[in-house]
Scaffold this active site. Structure first.
Site, mmCIF file in Angstrom:
data_model
loop_
_atom_site.group_PDB
_atom_site.id
_atom_site.type_symbol
_atom_site.label_atom_id
_atom_site.label_comp_id
_atom_site.label_asym_id
_atom_site.label_seq_id
_atom_site.Cartn_x
_atom_site.Cartn_y
_atom_site.Cartn_z
ATOM 1 N N HIS A 56 0.779 -1.284 0.054
ATOM 2 C CA HIS A 56 0.084 0.125 0.169
ATOM 3 C C HIS A 56 0.916 1.293 0.184
ATOM 4 C CE1 HIS A 56 -3.214 -2.564 0.882
ATOM 5 N NE2 HIS A 56 -2.740 -2.974 1.982
ATOM 6 N N HIS A 218 -7.386 -4.308 -0.970
ATOM 7 C CA HIS A 218 -6.498 -5.655 -1.477
ATOM 8 C C HIS A 218 -7.274 -6.529 -2.504
ATOM 9 C CE1 HIS A 218 -6.467 -4.921 3.175
ATOM 10 N NE2 HIS A 218 -4.851 -5.182 2.791
#
Length: 332
Positions: A56, A218
């Site tokens: 991320h 995700h």
């Protein structure tokens, strides 16, 4: 799969070594996989610690530094850091005034940060935990019970980090972090799936003429799949979800982030931001500050998220306060 890596297994350690080489103002512990500000913590300052699965970036290691985090603990790709790792980051950030854990609402993160907070308490460190759950797309998802934590994490870390830098006490810093989360809302759309190095293939199949509306960071499913539409219509869908959940009134001021999910060109993010600005202006809502770029990504996913935080004078002052991290820098 084409990626710049040595092996999938060494990706995190290799990336941390690169981060250390690029940013000598940070201290990177390769053995424990924690990132801290170089030097000892400032006596009497409340520490801020966050972390989560890698993939991320720049979240969270890119937000360690003056005005934001004191330490970050990255797990493996899309995998929570372990309690001992979080404890090490907590101890490194503690100067005796306590530590705030900023935790995105994912089951593994919540559980492991809770365990780490209990371990820290056994060592005499007071921890306040702040849960970030700003994603309005779905209530429960693959990784969560309740709403997912996404873009508002940046706002929480910046604004609460500025208050901690000012010397506020633990309770006040934690309350500010919760306040920012409580009013912030996010919504994301994906045009492609991401490919994790370990899997070597996209996480889901998305035809060229379709998009995932309300996707998670995700690659978790969103509200629905539908045909690709013009940017203005995509923004209208996202804003409808955000403002339906947390209405704003004419005259309100906001901080807005249009965030790329990893593979979206900046030119397209500015197209989206322009549509957000036009739509909010049409409702009499102001944008006092903005971020456009990659801040909370999902590896190589093409897509974008929109995060809106209504902000009063105090929040705007804290947002303006100096920050010096790899990913955010101004006023210092």
């Amino acid at each position: 799969m084409k990626k710049f890596l040595n092996t999938p297994e060494s990706l995190l350690s290799d990336a941390l070594a690169g981060l250390a080489a690029a940013h000598p103002e940070l201290a990177v512990d390769l053995d424990r996989a924690i990132i801290t500000r170089a030097g000892e913590p400032r006596p009497g300052k409340v520490g801020l610690v966050s972390g989560g699965g890698s993939g991320h970036e720049p979240l969270h290691g890119g937000f360690v530094g003056l005005g934001m985090l004191d330490a970050a603990c990255p797990g493996q790709v899309f995998t929570s850091p372990v309690p001992d790792q979080i404890l090490a980051a907590t101890k490194a950030a503690d100067s005796g005034a306590g530590v705030v854990h900023v935790v995105k609402n994912y089951t593994g993160d919540v559980m492991n940060f809770q365990l780490a907070a209990e371990l820290a308490a056994d060592e005499g460190i007071t921890v306040e935990t702040v849960l970030v759950d700003d994603d309005v797309a779905v209530q429960d998802s693959t990784y969560t019970a309740g709403r997912r934590g996404t873009g508002a994490t940046v706002f929480v870390e910046k604004i609460a980090g500025a208050l901690a830098e000012d010397g506020a006490n633990l309770a006040d810093v934690a309350e500010m972090a919760r306040r920012v989360n409580a009013v912030s809302r996010s919504f994301a759309v994906a045009l492609t799936a991401c490919t994790t190095p370990a899997a070597g293939a996209p996480g889901f199949d998305l035809p060229d003429d379709e998009m995932e509306v309300g996707v998670g960071i995700h690659g978790e499913p969103g509200r629905r799949r539908e045909k690709l539409r013009p940017a203005a219509e995509i923004v209208a869908t996202a804003l409808d979800a955000i403002l339906s959940d947390h209405p704003l009134a004419p005259g309100d001021e906001t901080i807005v982030m249009v965030n790329g999910l990893g593979a979206t060109p900046l030119i397209e993010l500015y197209v989206l931001f322009g549509e957000v600005a036009n739509a909010l202006s049409g409702k009499g809502i102001g944008i006092a500050h903005s971020l456009v770029g990659n801040y909370v990504t999902s590896l190589d996913m093409a897509g974008a998220s929109i995060t809106i935080c209504p902000a009063d004078e105090q929040l705007l002052r804290l947002w303006d306060a100096p920050v010096r991290t790899p990913a955010l820098r101004w006023g210092a």
